[in-house]
Design an enzyme around this catalytic site. Structure first.
Site, PDB file in Angstrom:
ATOM      1  N   GLN A 223     -22.135   3.371  15.554  1.00 43.38           N
ATOM      2  CA  GLN A 223     -23.598   3.447  15.765  1.00 43.38           C
ATOM      3  C   GLN A 223     -24.288   3.877  14.473  1.00 43.38           C
ATOM      4  O   GLN A 223     -25.324   3.357  14.088  1.00 43.38           O
ATOM      5  CB  GLN A 223     -23.929   4.470  16.852  1.00 43.38           C
ATOM      6  CG  GLN A 223     -23.464   4.074  18.241  1.00 43.38           C
ATOM      7  CD  GLN A 223     -23.931   5.056  19.300  1.00 43.38           C
ATOM      8  OE1 GLN A 223     -24.085   6.234  19.035  1.00 43.38           O
ATOM      9  NE2 GLN A 223     -24.147   4.566  20.512  1.00 43.38           N
ATOM     10  N   TRP A 224     -23.696   4.871  13.867  1.00 44.93           N
ATOM     11  CA  TRP A 224     -24.271   5.518  12.675  1.00 44.93           C
ATOM     12  C   TRP A 224     -24.468   4.510  11.551  1.00 44.93           C
ATOM     13  O   TRP A 224     -25.496   4.501  10.874  1.00 44.93           O
ATOM     14  CB  TRP A 224     -23.301   6.607  12.237  1.00 44.93           C
ATOM     15  CG  TRP A 224     -23.779   7.613  11.263  1.00 44.93           C
ATOM     16  CD1 TRP A 224     -24.337   7.387  10.038  1.00 44.93           C
ATOM     17  CD2 TRP A 224     -23.721   9.043  11.422  1.00 44.93           C
ATOM     18  NE1 TRP A 224     -24.604   8.581   9.426  1.00 44.93           N
ATOM     19  CE2 TRP A 224     -24.242   9.610  10.235  1.00 44.93           C
ATOM     20  CE3 TRP A 224     -23.256   9.886  12.421  1.00 44.93           C
ATOM     21  CZ2 TRP A 224     -24.316  10.991  10.053  1.00 44.93           C
ATOM     22  CZ3 TRP A 224     -23.331  11.255  12.225  1.00 44.93           C
ATOM     23  CH2 TRP A 224     -23.862  11.806  11.067  1.00 44.93           C
TER      24      TRP A 224
ATOM     25  N   GLU B 144     -16.200   5.629   3.213  1.00 43.93           N
ATOM     26  CA  GLU B 144     -15.391   6.037   4.356  1.00 43.93           C
ATOM     27  C   GLU B 144     -13.929   6.160   3.949  1.00 43.93           C
ATOM     28  O   GLU B 144     -13.422   5.408   3.114  1.00 43.93           O
ATOM     29  CB  GLU B 144     -15.536   5.002   5.487  1.00 43.93           C
ATOM     30  CG  GLU B 144     -14.823   5.442   6.754  1.00 43.93           C
ATOM     31  CD  GLU B 144     -15.101   4.551   7.966  1.00 43.93           C
ATOM     32  OE1 GLU B 144     -15.914   3.615   7.848  1.00 43.93           O
ATOM     33  OE2 GLU B 144     -14.490   4.797   9.029  1.00 43.93           O
ATOM     34  N   TYR B 145     -13.267   7.108   4.568  1.00 40.82           N
ATOM     35  CA  TYR B 145     -11.826   7.286   4.448  1.00 40.82           C
ATOM     36  C   TYR B 145     -11.171   5.980   4.869  1.00 40.82           C
ATOM     37  O   TYR B 145     -11.486   5.428   5.920  1.00 40.82           O
ATOM     38  CB  TYR B 145     -11.436   8.411   5.392  1.00 40.82           C
ATOM     39  CG  TYR B 145     -10.030   8.913   5.248  1.00 40.82           C
ATOM     40  CD1 TYR B 145      -9.701   9.836   4.264  1.00 40.82           C
ATOM     41  CD2 TYR B 145      -9.039   8.478   6.119  1.00 40.82           C
ATOM     42  CE1 TYR B 145      -8.406  10.317   4.138  1.00 40.82           C
ATOM     43  CE2 TYR B 145      -7.740   8.954   6.002  1.00 40.82           C
ATOM     44  CZ  TYR B 145      -7.434   9.876   5.000  1.00 40.82           C
ATOM     45  OH  TYR B 145      -6.149  10.341   4.883  1.00 40.82           O
ATOM     46  N   SER B 146     -10.273   5.470   4.027  1.00 37.80           N
ATOM     47  CA  SER B 146      -9.745   4.136   4.283  1.00 37.80           C
ATOM     48  C   SER B 146      -8.410   4.148   5.016  1.00 37.80           C
ATOM     49  O   SER B 146      -7.425   4.678   4.505  1.00 37.80           O
ATOM     50  CB  SER B 146      -9.554   3.393   2.958  1.00 37.80           C
ATOM     51  OG  SER B 146      -8.831   2.203   3.187  1.00 37.80           O
TER      52      SER B 146
ATOM     53  N   ARG C 260      -6.848   1.489   5.487  1.00 35.79           N
ATOM     54  CA  ARG C 260      -5.999   0.488   4.830  1.00 35.79           C
ATOM     55  C   ARG C 260      -5.099   1.204   3.833  1.00 35.79           C
ATOM     56  O   ARG C 260      -4.024   0.732   3.501  1.00 35.79           O
ATOM     57  CB  ARG C 260      -6.838  -0.511   4.005  1.00 35.79           C
ATOM     58  CG  ARG C 260      -7.646  -1.497   4.790  1.00 35.79           C
ATOM     59  CD  ARG C 260      -8.331  -2.511   3.864  1.00 35.79           C
ATOM     60  NE  ARG C 260      -7.398  -3.513   3.353  1.00 35.79           N
ATOM     61  CZ  ARG C 260      -7.698  -4.396   2.392  1.00 35.79           C
ATOM     62  NH1 ARG C 260      -8.894  -4.385   1.835  1.00 35.79           N
ATOM     63  NH2 ARG C 260      -6.803  -5.268   1.981  1.00 35.79           N
TER      64      ARG C 260
ATOM     65  N   HIS D 153     -36.694  10.251   3.674  1.00 31.69           N
ATOM     66  CA  HIS D 153     -37.405   9.311   4.541  1.00 31.69           C
ATOM     67  C   HIS D 153     -36.433   8.646   5.524  1.00 31.69           C
ATOM     68  O   HIS D 153     -36.691   8.589   6.730  1.00 31.69           O
ATOM     69  CB  HIS D 153     -38.108   8.248   3.682  1.00 31.69           C
ATOM     70  CG  HIS D 153     -38.581   7.060   4.449  1.00 31.69           C
ATOM     71  ND1 HIS D 153     -39.443   7.163   5.523  1.00 31.69           N
ATOM     72  CD2 HIS D 153     -38.311   5.734   4.317  1.00 31.69           C
ATOM     73  CE1 HIS D 153     -39.675   5.958   6.016  1.00 31.69           C
ATOM     74  NE2 HIS D 153     -38.999   5.090   5.303  1.00 31.69           N
TER      75      HIS D 153
ATOM     76  N   ARG E  40     -31.745   9.227  16.560  1.00 27.73           N
ATOM     77  CA  ARG E  40     -30.495   9.811  17.032  1.00 27.73           C
ATOM     78  C   ARG E  40     -30.628  11.215  17.589  1.00 27.73           C
ATOM     79  O   ARG E  40     -29.708  11.700  18.243  1.00 27.73           O
ATOM     80  CB  ARG E  40     -29.448   9.777  15.913  1.00 27.73           C
ATOM     81  CG  ARG E  40     -29.199   8.395  15.327  1.00 27.73           C
ATOM     82  CD  ARG E  40     -28.893   7.346  16.393  1.00 27.73           C
ATOM     83  NE  ARG E  40     -28.609   6.042  15.779  1.00 27.73           N
ATOM     84  CZ  ARG E  40     -28.238   4.964  16.456  1.00 27.73           C
ATOM     85  NH1 ARG E  40     -28.138   5.002  17.780  1.00 27.73           N
ATOM     86  NH2 ARG E  40     -28.004   3.819  15.839  1.00 27.73           N
TER      87      ARG E  40
END
Lengths: 308, 308, 308, 308
Positions: D109-110, D120-122, D124, D220, D229
């Site tokens: 959602q974020w 993001e922590y991967s 892969r 902003h 949210r």
């Protein structure tokens, strides 16, 4: 890829309808319109709308009153010039809209491209279908030993069978429990009680379940997507989609597609040091990696570019 | 607004061409396509392409296989729901492309809307035409005394004449010198020597000269533009364009246009304190500004909303 | 560049204040903070705030709990790896904010970079100062004969004097009339009657007048700006600013700056065809332009890269 | 929320370090810096960097040379004015960077908020920890009967126990199989053979597993995130994060936070029709829903705003 009878009927209906328009129209893309192109075991890409063609890029670059096209050779030269010099804004003047069905873990990579518009099927609102991705055996690769974020050898048969068994069984299980929590009845259709909110139940599904979305992007950002995702370093599962989309691009804007291959997909980037290495080689010097000043990996990449 | 014969011919040619398409098509907008709508003394807006219609918004919101439309009343209700709840992403699924001719000082406000694609006529590359904006006498307003960034009373005739004389004379002068520096010959066509680079000569032109660009935007950001620029606080010269564009929107996506009026253009925003004031008024309390807890200006705005 | 006494006092005040912070801090950039660096005849760039340093890029790429730094050599290798492979998102994690004073025609090029935040001094609200750009004689170049959008030879003295005279006289004139229309008094300070709205009067100013803005951007988009604007093809007047900003980058994020030079500023791009040409040359083949399959201009560019 | 000893040591180290800076500094936020604020069962939000404060907004709006601050009351009035009139660009001049640990379904959602930077922590590249979200019993709600995308009553104890059992058991299972496919050994640490590529194995994990990322955004867009949210219609699990972030905002930019509450969080929007209804009510008319011209839901919402 299965399309339900209802959905198939909707698609056929859209394909039958035609209206006259004064807008730039691309017959080769019209032919493709609305038709799902399969990707992975249950996924697809289908073009649902588009705006503009090669001439629209030319027209915007020239800020012209008419369609902007002169001879094909002139248009092609301009498009090549623009792409080569990274004059990217005219490529924003063409737009495409896709309906894509894809596993959630692929969707998570895809969504990182922020300069696009997205409407995703909502699992807060609706119940997801029982469709999950299981790789074909030949795509079950071991972790690469050289590249921490890539694949190495294909798994042997026994190991592959074990993995496929896990993926299938776990997906079946989590989906059955998903329905059970929803009180939506299990596979056998029995009702199992008052339902957990959909927005909560979905968290039990695994990342190989399919989702779908409408995705709209301009040609410049479409190419950015393709550069990264049709690349050999991209994960196979997203590359499959990128390759379908490259086919689409070729039909939609053939001049831009050719220029994109020439100046981007099949081009190479030489670092300042690599330029010096090539100059020295052309001057007849024999160079090996230590003498080149390039780190091992960059040296290997350069040799690959130079076909050595 | 003058369109040259060549440009007019190009426009007519584009308007005559029609192709069959499977894409959503809006007859009322097709009718308008390519035709310049005048704005200010030499400017225009013309629609050169579009993607989608009201049904495209519905289709994306539902992530549906077919066109997505059900009954008009259902589509309208969904569009109203989406706009009311600021579910803006489906409105990104429709797109429009305009060719706009506008004074540079208007272009400088316009370009602040970043979520659009722009290709501007390049004065580094080409020579600008001798076209500059001179306001009609009734739009020559004095600086507002109450609003530091607005207009007050119309100037009296004598003062207006003086201003018009300055604007015309100075524009004539700087343009003549522009040509002279370019060595492009003056009005009389005499060649005046080797030319200064176009990218330099242009700096002598004033901000009321006209430029033109292709501008492409999705419906969500189109509405953001209109909210700010069709507003009474916007500068008159950009509002003229916004009003043309509102007309375009009404023809293009009539259901969205109606919802936009209801929930946006003609709506009002009540601050936390203003809500309390209205509640107290409804409870029969007589309140004046000091008692309201609202600053003077907010009080005045609230009274205007409440029709008092 | 003149800074008024009041502004200078404000700057000094800001420079004297210091607070302890736990945030990543770059002493070399702190040293520079708030101090205007001259650009063109009246412009400047000054850094007013920043977030992050080289270690912030490393930290974000690793999603680490601490500062993320290990040995400088490891950090440098990671930054080089990221830039080389166009893993650009970690570079978005550092941010810089500039206060820039620049001619309007430069501002019009600059603003085309949309992925930045801007607050411009408002000529609707305030009266612009009498400051306009007049190029130094050595920058008065003729239109290039080979490049429709560039400069060629410097003008001869007589022609240059004529151009400078025009630029100065016209700017003086339009500014005097600007004040006159505003009723703000002319140079001699006499009041000349009720004033035209500022938002209208400004249209009489020419594009070489200075404006100013706050401009904030992340390091990834800062590099995109520099790639285009520090390039030899950029107009000289914006390149001056880009060069100041490159100096800033070197002090702020030295490891990223070095990688940016290696993989970007001093790198080269080879098209698919150019790669084949280099391979054939390395195999000992003697090739000229017609045999290369490259258009003339691409051949020339390639020869330049190869130092031939 | 558990933080490993290593991570805790890194955090402490960062918190001990302090440098002098000339930049705007917010002591109340410095106090919070790097410290994880718990969210859900294993998640957290921690501020890792920031740029600017309330005065930075004022400074940008005024394009001033110094810090821009005058009296607090003047700054506050300007900030309120800006927010009220949706002059949003000055709020882009402050920036914040968070390190967030969150369930994947919340991350999905974020990430829809595109105007932010993310690393993001991967999965892969690395192996995810065994951490998954299981709701507290009081948050296990049934599907809402009135709102297709919301929660209704809390489940009864028996049903809740069943759901919790499913969520826990399935997460344990898929994680055990994830490790098994990776050949990374199971819980007991036994090695189980050559490993499937990480980029494939991860697809077996469910959407309640935790991921983490660095997320950087300007004020902003931070407010845009919070508006959606921290709203009552947002899913509880993301609202928990938004509420932590509101606390952060209050410490960071207290004047903006107060204005944000007044003109946004606690404000109301009246449609064109709703305005007419309020006017009629104030004129003494007794109106019910059918007479109002408002659909049922809009009528109910209006009555709630009016406290009736």
């Amino acid at each position: 890829m299965e399309i339900s009878d209802d959905d198939r009927a909707e698609i056929e209906k859209s394909r039958r309808e035609a209206s006259p328009t004064r807008r730039p129209t691309v017959p080769a893309l019209e032919e493709l319109l609305f038709e799902p192109m399969p990707a992975l075991d249950h996924g697809f890409v289908r073009v649902v709308d588009y705006m503009g063609d090669d001439s629209s890029i030319v027209q915007a670059a020239r800020v012209s009153y008419g369609r902007g096209t002169r001879k094909v050779s002139e248009d092609s030269a301009l498009i090549r010039y623009l792409l080569r010099h990274r004059h990217t804004t005219p490529f924003e003047m063409a737009e495409i809209k896709l309906h894509v069905k894809l596993p959630i873990f692929v969707a998570r990579q895809w969504i990182r491209h922020r300069t696009a518009s997205v409407n995703e099927y909502s699992a807060r609102y609706s119940i997801l279908d029982k469709e999950f991705y299981v790789p074909a055996k030949e795509h079950l690769a071991a972790q690469s030993s050289s590249n921490r974020q890539g694949r190495g050898e294909t798994l042997d048969d026994e190991r592959a069978a074990e993995v496929l068994e896990i993926l299938r069984t776990d997906a079946e299980t989590v989906y059955r429990h998903y329905l059970q929590m929803l009180g939506a009845g299990d596979d056998a259709g029995q009702d199992v009680g008052p339902g957990l909110a959909r927005e909560l139940a979905r968290m039990n599904l695994s990342l190989n379940f399919y989702t779908q979305w409408y995705w709209k992007v301009d040609l410049h950002n479409f190419m950015n997507f393709l550069r990264l995702r049709a690349d050999a370093h991209a994960q196979y599962e997203i590359r499959v989609y990128a390759e379908r989309m490259l086919d689409v691009m070729k039909k939609w804007v053939p001049l831009s597609h050719a220029a994109f291959e020439e100046y981007d997909l099949k081009s190479a980037h030489l670092s300042a040091t690599a330029i010096q290495v090539v100059r020295r080689m052309l001057a007849g010097e024999r160079i090996d990696q230590p003498a080149s000043g390039l780190p091992k990996r960059e040296w290997d990449d350069l040799m690959r570019v130079l076909g050595r």
